[in-house]
Design an enzyme around this catalytic site. Structure first.
Site, mmCIF file in Angstrom:
data_model
loop_
_atom_site.group_PDB
_atom_site.id
_atom_site.type_symbol
_atom_site.label_atom_id
_atom_site.label_comp_id
_atom_site.label_asym_id
_atom_site.label_seq_id
_atom_site.Cartn_x
_atom_site.Cartn_y
_atom_site.Cartn_z
ATOM 1 N N ASP A 137 -3.440 -26.219 18.950
ATOM 2 C CA ASP A 137 -3.676 -27.520 19.578
ATOM 3 C C ASP A 137 -2.375 -28.293 19.716
ATOM 4 O O ASP A 137 -1.400 -28.042 19.010
ATOM 5 C CB ASP A 137 -4.628 -28.368 18.719
ATOM 6 C CG ASP A 137 -5.933 -27.671 18.420
ATOM 7 O OD1 ASP A 137 -6.326 -26.806 19.214
ATOM 8 O OD2 ASP A 137 -6.552 -28.005 17.393
ATOM 9 N N TYR A 157 -3.478 -20.124 8.306
ATOM 10 C CA TYR A 157 -3.088 -21.513 8.556
ATOM 11 C C TYR A 157 -2.977 -22.249 7.221
ATOM 12 O O TYR A 157 -3.763 -22.005 6.298
ATOM 13 C CB TYR A 157 -4.147 -22.224 9.406
ATOM 14 C CG TYR A 157 -4.130 -21.862 10.871
ATOM 15 C CD1 TYR A 157 -3.381 -22.606 11.790
ATOM 16 C CD2 TYR A 157 -4.875 -20.781 11.343
ATOM 17 C CE1 TYR A 157 -3.383 -22.286 13.140
ATOM 18 C CE2 TYR A 157 -4.870 -20.450 12.692
ATOM 19 C CZ TYR A 157 -4.120 -21.209 13.583
ATOM 20 O OH TYR A 157 -4.122 -20.878 14.912
#
Length: 284
Positions: free
Chosen positions: A46, A110
């Site tokens: 994103d 992540y």
């Protein structure tokens, strides 16, 4: 391997804005290949999300039958054309013709960084300013967060933790989350900063993730740590299997999230004896 701060590709409604993928393709074109440039990235992040280690592949065929670039020269050349941007190529290697950076990936990891006791962003070191989520809370109920995180590990329908997007009908919401851990972290300049700040790192590992899944899981776990959401309520949210069940405004902001690893099988990265790399010598 690629390290950057920003977006991988500008969204359709921001066509005037260039993303990391656009800059990478521009850098490859400046090497004057004879083939069209089409770069495939392993993980689309994103806007505002960072990557310490993303990966991509492309074909690169040089003019006049020139030999392929060495790996070191290719890294140096691409970084020369990227020097004005917050993007760096850290490693390159030749891969087999059937290698694909996205589809061959075995797992993605992540890490989300949280700083506690931050009432204003100016209280953070400059090196952490846009690289973590600063919370006013001076403490979190970490044990409750870990109990909640354990509910997320395994194979589940994560529909409640994905944001609505145009490709929703084409994405399977069932994912296997291998790791969801919460461990103490630190500032990037912890030993030199005059004030001690408590950092926590939330780590998630899976073969793939849904759109904004990590940020929404992080937001829910932080809400548990703040005692705004109970562990049983988080379980109910998971079992709802409905993105509309996710509380509005709960998702964690983008700036604390880092893509830290993309793992492949060694055999997928190695050209077999006598097998040439893909046409144009792809580099990763």
């Amino acid at each position: 391997m690629i390290s950057y701060s920003g977006v991988v590709k500008a969204p359709p409604h921001q066509q005037g804005r260039k993303g990391v993928q656009n800059y990478l393709e521009d850098a490859v074109r400046r090497l004057r290949p004879v083939n069209p440039v089409a770069l495939s990235v392993s993980s689309r992040t994103d806007s505002g999300v960072h990557a310490l280690s993303n990966s991509a592949h492309f074909d690169l065929q040089r003019r006049n039958d020139k030999p392929p670039f060495t790996e070191d020269i290719l890294v140096e050349a691409l970084n020369f054309h990227l020097k004005a941007e917050q993007i760096r190529i850290t490693r390159a290697c030749r891969v087999p013709a059937d290698f694909h950076a996205r589809f061959c990936a075995q797992s993605r990891t992540y890490v989300y960084r949280i700083a506690l006791g931050i009432s204003h962003h100016s209280q953070l070191p400059l090196t952490d300013g846009n690289l973590c989520w600063g919370l006013c809370n001076t403490e979190l109920d970490v044990e409750a967060m870990r109990d909640a995180a354990a509910l997320l590990v395994g194979t589940h329908d994560f529909s409640s933790f994905r944001a609505i997007s145009s490709d929703m009908p084409f994405k399977d919401p069932v994912k296997t989350l291998e790791v969801a851990s919460i461990e103490p972290g630190s500032a990037f300049v912890q030993t030199h900063f005059p004030r001690e700040i408590q950092f926590w790192e939330l780590t998630f590992k899976s073969r793939s993730f849904l759109y904004k899944q990590v940020r929404r899981m992080t937001g829910a776990l932080v809400a548990v740590g703040q005692r705004q959401l109970s562990v049983p309520k988080l379980k109910e949210l998971l079992q709802a299997q409905d993105s509309r069940a996710y509380p509005q405004g709960l998702a964690a902001p983008a700036e604390g999230l880092f893509l830290t690893r993309v793992d492949y099988k060694e055999t997928d990265l190695q050209c077999s004896e006598g097998q040439p790399p893909s046409s144009g010598n792809p580099d990763n």
